[in-house]
Design an enzyme around this catalytic site. Structure first.
Site, short mmCIF file in Angstrom:
data_model
loop_
_atom_site.label_atom_id
_atom_site.label_comp_id
_atom_site.label_asym_id
_atom_site.label_seq_id
_atom_site.Cartn_x
_atom_site.Cartn_y
_atom_site.Cartn_z
N LYS A 179 -9.14 2.46 -2.23
CA LYS A 179 -9.43 1.75 -0.98
C LYS A 179 -10.86 2.04 -0.53
O LYS A 179 -11.32 3.19 -0.59
CB LYS A 179 -8.43 2.20 0.09
CG LYS A 179 -8.44 1.40 1.39
CD LYS A 179 -7.27 1.84 2.25
CE LYS A 179 -7.16 1.06 3.55
NZ LYS A 179 -5.95 1.44 4.33
N CYS A 203 -5.49 -3.26 2.22
CA CYS A 203 -5.27 -3.32 3.67
C CYS A 203 -6.55 -3.48 4.48
O CYS A 203 -7.10 -4.57 4.58
CB CYS A 203 -4.48 -2.09 4.11
SG CYS A 203 -3.70 -2.33 5.74
N GLU A 247 0.84 -1.20 0.00
CA GLU A 247 0.00 0.00 0.00
C GLU A 247 0.88 1.27 0.00
O GLU A 247 1.85 1.37 0.76
CB GLU A 247 -0.87 -0.04 1.26
CG GLU A 247 -1.81 1.12 1.46
CD GLU A 247 -2.64 0.93 2.74
OE1 GLU A 247 -3.64 1.65 2.89
OE2 GLU A 247 -2.27 0.08 3.59
#
EC number: 6.3.5.1
Length: 636
Positions: free
Chosen positions: A115, A170, A46
Site C-alpha cells: 500500500k 484502499c 484488504e
C-alpha cells in the site's frame, strides 16, 4: 476473454479476525466458486487473510507467520484455476511491515504490491503498524522463491495484450494522486483495489462516485473489493460494498450489507479503443515498472451483464426524460443561432406526417417561442404526391393546425409528371427514378419557398438515415440546417413520445400519438386501397438493429464479428442469428457505399457521442472498401 471481455469478481469472505487458517479456507471456497463461474480476475478485500481490524496483533509474529503460511497454501491451491486471485495480508520486507496485495496465479505468487498511502486520521491508525511502499521495486523471498515486490508492478497477459492489471489498496484511491494513475499510464487497463472501508452515513455514495470517476478518468476497468462480516465491530462496521466499473459506468455492485459479491464482464477492447481515440491520454515511461507476463488461454466469456437493444436510449424513465429535454435544448440552441445569424424571417420545414419531420417542426416551434416570435414564422409545407396516404396527410395538417404554424399545401404530382414527360419516363415504371424525382421536387419546392419568404430550409433527416444513405442525393439529403442529423431513429421516436407526454394540448397529444403509431415509410409508391405499401424497415431492415450496429461500429470501434456476438445476445428473444447477419451485411454495404452523401452534409448540431458530420467526428474516404468488414461478420 474472446472479444475482449474479462469476467471480474469482487468477493467479501466472512472471516474471523486473526484466524488466518479459517480465513484462508473461506477464501479458497470462494476461489473455487469463482473459477466454476468462469471468472478471470478475483479480488478480495484488504488484509482479508488476517482481518483489517487486528490492531496491535499485526506486530505479533504468530499472526504474521500464520498469514504468510496461508498465503503459500493459497498460492499452491491456485494452480487448479486459470484465474488471477488477489488477496490482502501483512508482510515484512527489509524489516518493515507492509499492508500488501498478493497476486496469485497457477500455483505462483506473481507479485506483491504494498500500500502506498497509509491513512492516520479519524478512525484510521495504520501508521502505527505499517510503512508506506518503498520508492523502488525489490524482491521478497516467499517459500524460497523470489517474488517481485513494489508499487510499480503491472501484469500483462501474453494471449490478450489488452489485459494489463494494476493493483492499489484502499486509501490509494482516495488521495489526489492515486497509484492507479501511474499504472494506467504505464499500460494497465484493469485496476484492482483491495479495501477495508468502514461504513458511515453518506460514505457509500461517495465511494461509488470515486470508483466510477476513477475508471472514467483512467479509461479503465476497476474492481473494488471491500471488507465486511467478521471484522471486529469494536469501533467500526464494514459492509462489503463491492463495485465493478468500466470506463465511467458501474457494471456491478454489491450494495452495503447485501450479498458482498459483485461480478460482471469488463470490455478491455472498448477501453483500448477509447484510449487510442483520445489523443490527450499520455503514456508514461515504464522504465521504473516491472511488467510481469502471465499466460491465460483465450476462452469465450459468457455474458451476464445486460447489453441494451437500444444503446442510444437510456432505460431509466427519469433519465430518459432528462436526456430528451437536453437534446431539445441542444437542437434549439443550434437552430436559434443559425436563424439569428442569417437573419432568417422564417423556418421552412417539409412536413410529411412522419417522425423525423414532426421532430424538426417541434424544434422549430420551440425556437420561435424562445425568440419571442410568432408561430407563423414557422412555415410548414406538406407536399402530397403519388404515395401519400390520407392518414399521413391528415396528421401533417392537424399537427400544423395545433401548433399554430403557417401551413402550405403544394401538391407536386403534376410537376413530377411533367418531369417524367421531359425525360420520356413511363409513370407506371416505379423505378428509383420514380421515387427520387418526387424527393428532389419536394426539396426544390422547399428551397424556392424559403427564398419566397426569406427563410431557411430545416433538414429533417436523422443519423440512422445518414448512416445507411437512406436519402435522395440533393433531395431530402439537402437543407440549410439539419436539426436531426445526429439523432438516431430509435431516439427520434422517444423524443416525439416525450413531447406527447409533456404537452397539455390534447389535440396535439392525439396527433402525436397517431404519428408514433404510423409505420415508417418514404411514401413514394402509390398506395393500395388507400393504404401504404412501402415500409422502410422491410426494405433496409429494422432500425433498432441498424442503430445497434452503428453505435458499436462508430462509438466503440468493435469488429463486425464482435457486434454480431453482442447483437445475438441482446436480441436473442427478438431476431435469430440469420436475420441479424443478413441486416449486418446490408448495414456495412450501405455504410461504405453511401459515404459520398455524408461528405457534403449541411450543418447540424452534435447531440450525442456518435455523429457522422464530415467536419466533426467522422472523416472517411468515399471510395473505401467494405470487404474486410463484410468478411469479419462471419468470424468467431
Amino acid at each position: 476473454m474472446q472479444n475482449g471481455f474479462i469476467k471480474a469478481a469482487a468477493y467479501t469472505p466472512e472471516i474471523k479476525t486473526a484466524d488466518c487458517r479459517y480465513n484462508a479456507g473461506q477464501i479458497l471456497s470462494l476461489m473455487e466458486k469463482a473459477a466454476s463461474d468462469g471468472v478471470h480476475v478475483l479480488v478480495f478485500p484488504e488484509l482479508c487473510l488476517t482481518g483489517y481490524t487486528c490492531g496491535d496483533l499485526f506486530l505479533q509474529n504468530v499472526l504474521l507467520d500464520s498469514a504468510k503460511k496461508m498465503l503459500v497454501e493459497l498460492s499452491r491451491q491456485s494452480k487448479k484455476f486459470s484465474m488471477i486471485t488477489i488477496i490482502g495480508l501483512p508482510l515484512i520486507y527489509e524489516s518493515k511491515l507492509f499492508n500488501c496485495a498478493a497476486v496469485l496465479y497457477q500455483g505462483k505468487i506473481l507479485g506483491i504490491i504494498p500500500k502506498t498511502e497509509i491513512p492516520n486520521y479519524s478512525e484510521f491508525y495504520e501508521l502505527r503498524h505499517f510503512s508506506p511502499a518503498p520508492v523502488k521495486n525489490g524482491i521478497l523471498f516467499i517459500d524460497n522463491e523470489e517474488v517481485p515486490f513494489g508499487n510499480q508492478l503491472i501484469f500483462r497477459c501474453l494471449e490478450m495484450p489488452e489485459f494489463v492489471l494494476g493493483v492499489e489498496i484502499c486509501e490509494d484511491l482516495w488521495v489526489n494522486q492515486p497509484p492507479s494513475n501511474r499504472h494506467a499510464q504505464a499500460g494497465a487497463t484493469l485496476i484492482a483495489n483491495l479495501s477495508a472501508s468502514d461504513e458511515v452515513i453518506g460514505k457509500a455514495e461517495f465511494r461509488r462516485q470515486l470508483v466510477k470517476g476513477q475508471s472514467a478518468k483512467l479509461i479503465s476497468g476497476y474492481i473494488y473489493a471491500d471488507a465486511g462480516m467478521g471484522e471486529s465491530s469494536t469501533d467500526l462496521v464494514f459492509s462489503g460494498h463491492n463495485l465493478i466499473a468500466g470506463n465511467g459506468v458501474i457494471l456491478a455492485e454489491a450494495k452495503p450489507f447485501e450479498g458482498a459479491q459483485a461480478v460482471s464482464e469488463i470490455d478491455l477492447q472498448e477501453i483500448i479503443f477509447e484510449r487510442r481515440k483520445i489523443n490527450t491520454v499520455h503514456p508514461l515511461s515504464t522504465e521504473n515498472y516491472a511488467v510481469i507476463p502471465f499466460s491465460m488461454p483465450l476462452r469465450q466469456t459468457p455474458l451476464t451483464k445486460k447489453i441494451r437493444m437500444n444503446p442510444f436510449v437510456p432505460e431509466d424513465t427519469a433519465h430518459l426524460r432528462e436526456r430528451c429535454e437536453l437534446i431539445f435544448s441542444i437542437q434549439s440552441a443550434g437552430l436559434k443561432q443559425r436563424l439569428t445569424h442569417v437573419q432568417a424571417k422564417s423556418a421552412v420545414v417539409g412536413v410529411s406526417g412522419g417522425l423525423d419531420s414532426t421532430l424538426a417542426l417541434l424544434v422549430s416551434v420551440r425556437v420561435m417561442k424562445e425568440l419571442g416570435r410568432p408561430m407563423t414564422d414557422v412555415v410548414a409545407v406538406t407536399m402530397p404526391s403519388f404515395g401519400t396516404t390520407g392518414r399521413t396527410k391528415t396528421n401533417a395538417m392537424k399537427l400544423c393546425e395545433t401548433l399554430g404554424v403557417t401551413l402550405r399545401i403544394v401538391d407536386i404530382t403534376d410537376s413530377v409528371r411533367s418531369h417524367f414527360r421531359d425525360l420520356d419516363h413511363d409513370e407506371s415504371d416505379h423505378s428509383i427514378l420514380f421515387e427520387n424525382a418526387q424527393a428532389r421536387e419536394r426539396t426544390q419546392v422547399l428551397m424556392d419557398i424559403c427564398h419566397q419568404c426569406g427563410g431557411i430550409v430545416i433538414g429533417t433527416g436523422d443519423l440512422s438515415e445518414l448512416a445507411l444513405g437512406w436519402a435522395t442525393y440533393n433531395g431530402d439529403h439537402m437543407s440549410m440546417y439539419g436539426v436531426n442529423s445526429s439523432i438516431p431513429k430509435t431516439l427520434v421516436r422517444f423524443l416525439v413520445h416525450y413531447c406527447m407526454e409533456i404537452t397539455e394540448n390534447e389535440p396535439l397529444r392525439d396527433v402525436l400519438k397517431d404519428i408514433l403509431d404510423t409505420p415508417v415509410s418514404p411514401e413514394l409508391l402509390p398506395p393500395k386501397n388507400g393504404e401504404m405499401i412501402q415500409y422502410t424497415e422491410d426494405l433496409i431492415g429494422p432500425y433498432e438493429l441498424h442503430d445497434f450496429f452503428l453505435y458499436y461500429t462508430i462509438r466503440r470501434g468493435f469488429t463486425p464479428a464482435k457486434i454480431r456476438y453482442l447483437a445475438e445476445y441482446a436480441f436473442k428473444n427478438v431476431y435469430d442469428a440469420f436475420i441479424i447477419e443478413k441486416w449486418m451485411q446490408v448495414f456495412y454495404k450501405r455504410f461504405f457505399a453511401q459515404q459520398f452523401k455524408r461528405s457534403c452534409l449541411p450543418d447540424g448540431p452534435k447531440v450525442g457521442t456518435v455523429t457522422l458530420s464530415p467536419r466533426g467526428d467522422w472523416r472517411m474516404p468515399s471510395d473505401a472498401s467494405s470487404v474486410a468488414w463484410l468478411e469479419s461478420i462471419g468470424k468467431e
